[in-house]
Design an enzyme around this catalytic site. Sequence first.
Site, short mmCIF file in Angstrom:
data_model
loop_
_atom_site.label_atom_id
_atom_site.label_comp_id
_atom_site.label_asym_id
_atom_site.label_seq_id
_atom_site.Cartn_x
_atom_site.Cartn_y
_atom_site.Cartn_z
N LYS A 121 35.27 -15.22 -34.59
CA LYS A 121 36.00 -15.38 -33.34
C LYS A 121 36.97 -16.53 -33.57
O LYS A 121 36.56 -17.68 -33.71
CB LYS A 121 35.02 -15.68 -32.21
CG LYS A 121 35.58 -16.43 -30.99
CD LYS A 121 36.54 -15.61 -30.16
CE LYS A 121 36.87 -16.36 -28.87
NZ LYS A 121 37.62 -17.62 -29.13
N GLU A 176 26.75 -26.93 -34.09
CA GLU A 176 26.91 -28.36 -34.34
C GLU A 176 27.72 -28.85 -33.16
O GLU A 176 28.84 -28.42 -32.96
CB GLU A 176 27.61 -28.53 -35.69
CG GLU A 176 27.60 -29.93 -36.21
CD GLU A 176 28.84 -30.66 -35.75
OE1 GLU A 176 28.82 -31.17 -34.62
OE2 GLU A 176 29.80 -30.72 -36.52
N CYS A 221 33.42 -34.97 -35.39
CA CYS A 221 32.02 -34.92 -34.93
C CYS A 221 31.32 -36.23 -35.28
O CYS A 221 30.33 -36.59 -34.65
CB CYS A 221 31.28 -33.80 -35.62
SG CYS A 221 32.20 -32.28 -35.75
#
Lengths: 525, 525
Positions: A183, A264, A301
Amino acid sequence: MTLTGEMLIGATAVRGTEDTFQAINPATGETLAPTFHGGNAADVDRACQLAEAAFDTYRATTPEQRARFLESIAEGIEALGDELVQRAHAETALPIARLQGERGRTAGQLRLFARVVRDGRWQDATLDSALPERTPPRPDLRMQNIPVGPVAVFGASNFPLAFSVAGGDTASALAAGCPVVVKAHPAHPGTSELVGRVIQKAVADNGLPEGVFSIVMGAGIAIGTALVAHPVIQAVGFTGSRTGGMALVKVANERPQPIPVYAEMSSINPVYLLPEALAARGEAIARDLVESLVMGVGQFCTNPGLLLAIEGPALDAFRAAAVAAVSAKAAGTMLTPGIHQAFERGVAQLSAVEGLTRPGCGLAGTGPNQARPAFFETTAERFIADHRMHAEVFGPSTVLVTCRDVDTLLAVTRILEGQLTATVQADAGDQAVAARLLPALERKVGRVLFNGYPTGVEVSFAMVHGGPFPATSDTRTTSVGASAIDRFLRPVCYQNVPAALLPAAVQDGNPLNLWRLKDGELGRA
Amino acid sequence: MTLTGEMLIGATAVRGTEDTFQAINPATGETLAPTFHGGNAADVDRACQLAEAAFDTYRATTPEQRARFLESIAEGIEALGDELVQRAHAETALPIARLQGERGRTAGQLRLFARVVRDGRWQDATLDSALPERTPPRPDLRMQNIPVGPVAVFGASNFPLAFSVAGGDTASALAAGCPVVVKAHPAHPGTSELVGRVIQKAVADNGLPEGVFSIVMGAGIAIGTALVAHPVIQAVGFTGSRTGGMALVKVANERPQPIPVYAEMSSINPVYLLPEALAARGEAIARDLVESLVMGVGQFCTNPGLLLAIEGPALDAFRAAAVAAVSAKAAGTMLTPGIHQAFERGVAQLSAVEGLTRPGCGLAGTGPNQARPAFFETTAERFIADHRMHAEVFGPSTVLVTCRDVDTLLAVTRILEGQLTATVQADAGDQAVAARLLPALERKVGRVLFNGYPTGVEVSFAMVHGGPFPATSDTRTTSVGASAIDRFLRPVCYQNVPAALLPAAVQDGNPLNLWRLKDGELGRA
């Protein structure tokens, strides 16, 4: 390559019939051609049915064939040359040099997984000899890992190359032998189409069934939901927000057959500034830490969103240097208007928290979607009491938590949620404190690092880019590094299976020359 | 040992204040002394807080200390002698010889995990050397697995020793370094107390903190729910029904911090009777298959509940022999009144299915809780169309599905749910069919076996007692065999951590003499 705005479903390009969307250059606010056409559940179904049809053929390829396929994707990405970097730059406002580095990392990741596939330890080949004389007799038992089946991968906005269409999730799933349906992230659809066409061509060039790779598109959440809910899909890879990740986990858990989601999600990456280190090199730490904070406009992150230190003159000097450094930092353009709005909202919410001050703030922006770095401060007592300060603010924002003593530092650590990383700045004199801290950190994070900064994730064998919830939805795994392949495998045992039918990995004579466990002993004989 | 009916919470015995219950001898319907006293959420909290307090000390034990602890539990169970077997027999109606064998398997499992702990491959020690000259420089990276934290284990009714208080889940969790809180199965509380006291003593004898092991009791679901919901618990091991397993999965998913549940739940274990094998030895297969069907009154997760064969004279001969064998089989006493009622309900529901016949039925029972073996038959078309026939009926019940041809056999295979095992009876002439079948079976099951019977699960290195949903809630794992330890581990990466602080598994010089991956190469240097 002329972009067409189409989805790639198996060997064909398909113009979606649903919502249309365009990429936005976040630095200018301009929309970028072409128009992309979102797909629907029927497109997802087509991609998934092709993946299912391809699975048995693809998983039966030899390690060498699969490794060559991964390498040809890497070569194809490199061959796109400047076009890829320019398009990614226009869609994300990430600097050219950063994107060149990320392209290198993406190709390097694909080549690492080619090596992993060839090496074959992922198969975990295990043999227990028959013991016909035993009471009861022991049968001949052999075990290997096989791929789980077609995998859905969600492109991440903040790594348009390394964690998107041909990123770590895709590379590790393809390495495992799983077809992939991506996607695409709607923030960089052009980059996604460019890379998607490279993979599509590599599938054909390597003589693989077309369903090994597809890419579906859509601006909303419907198409991603349909993908995770599709019965063919057996695992999901995702990097993004906690809200987004947990929404996919919910869809996956509510399927008639639940499947694992490797999401994550969220981490504030505490940095411990121990007293001796702060006394010896507080100003240098302040400077480097602020560099880590604002790198990529804080859109990592592993961005250092929480600083922990013990009160005293060394902390005062550190604070002054950090505030000065932050205040001199220019605002930076964020990846998307949505991410920028979320950052502003997060900073505003933090600013409203009682007992939290903002001693440092970067320069005001001059263009759209620009974020000013923010440096907040509070006490351990207030931090422990107020969970609003524990949530990730994605972007260049950090909170310094001052602690009275080491016990307070440990108390804060124990109430933290799970994290991707923890960083310890420690000199020789801090070792006793660090020794107390380390076991507490092991329980909270996937990676502990000393005297460095958490941004920058090496792609190697020993890397763990994971951690306890909510850093990830599955603490047993990593999404970066060689072990990421394990997420897409499951073991199968073969009992008294005739030699002619045994898979190569567990045949007598070890034709693949694997490291195997035979009757409990590791060897290659 | 005099049973007291108490829970064991750390080093103490605690009399619950909630519902009381007693074991029932299913063969006679009599209740057995003593009365057991169920606990509540406060007892669960006490056990969990002790587990949390013990965790850091326990996980810091050396492999040798942990191995010795596991061995001393095995020795303690053996030292209980006949008392344990007699109590388990009274509580379950399982034959003495079977329970003696199960005791041996339980002790053997504990010793296998002692070997696994000493061997150390579970630590997955991995080292990537620093590359200071590279641009950018690569840091020193080291990775090892650590235990996830305290684990909840639910005793299973059908293996009162091997999958109960000191069973496979407990052994593998303790081996990993996780404290264990057991929820005893209320069908064999006396057996549970006997074994629990052995573990409690082993904890003390080995100088371990008391919280390494606790056992809580209760007849209802409240105490188990409280246990899975407790924030200290980091993983769950369960063997039982699909309903029970999924209820725990739901509790685990709804926690603020979701945790993995390893539930081994439901499997009908298809057996493929290929034409040549059936022609050559159909009667012998019928006889042995019926033995497997009724063994332990069919109360095995691996019971052969589905038979698949191609129409023809060989199948007619097999059917006649199987029906004769089933019809001659006596009814057997099931483990509990509840299991017996569920079996009768399941058989009644199957009997009501249109197009399903029952050509074979065992002899009627003479005592309470006795199950008559049941042999049903239907066609592939009807089986595919009616999902009621796909559900496990726990006990000695099987459904023969007749197929017109090999393609039909494969079509049935493709619509099956996930299974623990698939069995293929095949002779040399069946090899081409078997070769087509095997890839389809790999996708459906954890273990494929040829020319044997699915009951009987070897405890070894290559065993997989797992499989796709609903066989288990986590298809990547096994609950039997050495790999079961992996369920309770997670990786941690150490980046530039000072040598003095590094865990032994990843220290320079390899002091534990582990197999380690260094810069991608496996070795022991």
